[in-house]
Design an enzyme around this catalytic site. Structure first.
Site, PDB file in Angstrom:
ATOM      1  N   THR A   2       7.017   9.486   4.024  1.00 21.75           N
ATOM      2  CA  THR A   2       5.724   9.704   4.676  1.00 21.75           C
ATOM      3  C   THR A   2       4.920  10.731   3.898  1.00 21.75           C
ATOM      4  O   THR A   2       5.388  11.241   2.888  1.00 21.75           O
ATOM      5  CB  THR A   2       5.924  10.195   6.129  1.00 21.75           C
ATOM      6  OG1 THR A   2       4.722  10.032   6.839  1.00 21.75           O
ATOM      7  CG2 THR A   2       6.357  11.644   6.178  1.00 21.75           C
ATOM      8  N   GLY A 157      -2.227   7.707   0.452  1.00 21.18           N
ATOM      9  CA  GLY A 157      -1.924   6.354   0.913  1.00 21.18           C
ATOM     10  C   GLY A 157      -2.315   5.280  -0.085  1.00 21.18           C
ATOM     11  O   GLY A 157      -1.695   4.217  -0.145  1.00 21.18           O
ATOM     12  N   CYS A 160       0.822   6.089  -2.867  1.00 18.87           N
ATOM     13  CA  CYS A 160       2.235   6.068  -2.453  1.00 18.87           C
ATOM     14  C   CYS A 160       2.524   4.867  -1.554  1.00 18.87           C
ATOM     15  O   CYS A 160       1.880   4.699  -0.515  1.00 18.87           O
ATOM     16  CB  CYS A 160       2.566   7.366  -1.709  1.00 18.87           C
ATOM     17  SG  CYS A 160       4.242   7.419  -1.051  1.00 18.87           S
ATOM     18  N   THR A 163       3.361   5.511   2.252  1.00 14.83           N
ATOM     19  CA  THR A 163       2.327   6.178   3.044  1.00 14.83           C
ATOM     20  C   THR A 163       1.257   5.148   3.377  1.00 14.83           C
ATOM     21  O   THR A 163       0.812   4.423   2.498  1.00 14.83           O
ATOM     22  CB  THR A 163       1.699   7.341   2.241  1.00 14.83           C
ATOM     23  OG1 THR A 163       2.725   8.275   1.904  1.00 14.83           O
ATOM     24  CG2 THR A 163       0.615   8.041   3.033  1.00 14.83           C
TER      25      THR A 163
END
Length: 180
Positions: A2, A157, A160, A163
């Site tokens: 995350t 986001g 990754c 994410t």
């Protein structure tokens, strides 16, 4: 994993996180809530790592906050000590980012309680991307802490794969003291 980001600026401390829960290379859930208000809304906490492990640690941290009357630093040190010395807790794999009106800390399973430079925290798989984005925005813009957290999470986001774009953002406002 995350991405969790925390920024403090101009009377605000903000912690935000994405909502993706992955099992291996599979997305199991996209709207998990990894950022919470604790101690009657006076403390913000976000977690990265194993979800069940993180919830266990979050519960323990909240108990430490109660035991230490909301003193963030004492609660963080007490949790880190217990986490490091308790045989069952030592196996838990997670990181916590916590903040109140005065301070911010990263708490790790190694017994570390780290107060970050510039009151900027970024943890998790997208942490390095979010930290880079947030740092650049802090140094080069007048955006609010909340706007910086949102943009840093969006950038992380985009880069990754662990994410996503579902964000939970909590804002804690506090009075700023202006020097006379």
């Amino acid at each position: 994993m995350t991405t969790i980001v925390s920024v403090r600026r101009n009377g605000q401390v903000v912690i935000g996180g994405d909502g993706q829960v992955s099992l291996g290379n599979t997305v199991m859930k996209g709207n998990a809530r990894k950022v919470h208000r604790l101690y009657n809304g006076k403390v913000l906490a976000g977690f990265a790592g194993g979800t069940a492990d993180a919830f266990t640690l979050l519960e323990r941290f909240e108990a430490k906050l109660q035991a230490h009357q909301g003193n963030l630093e004492r609660a963080a040190v007490a949790l880190a000590k217990e986490w490091r010395t308790d045989r069952a807790l030592r196996r838990l794999e997670a990181l916590l980012a916590v903040a109140d009106a005065q301070r911010s800390f990263i708490i790790t399973g190694n017994g570390d309680v780290v107060q970050p430079e510039n009151d900027l925290i970024a943890i998790g798989s997208g942490g390095a991307f979010a930290q880079s984005a947030a740092r650049a925005l802090l140094e080069n813009t007048e955006l609010s802490a909340e706007e910086i957290v949102k943009k840093a999470l969006t950038i992380a986001g985009d880069i990754c794969v662990f994410t996503n774009s579902f964000h939970t953002i909590e804002v804690l406002e506090y009075p700023t003291v202006t020097p006379v």
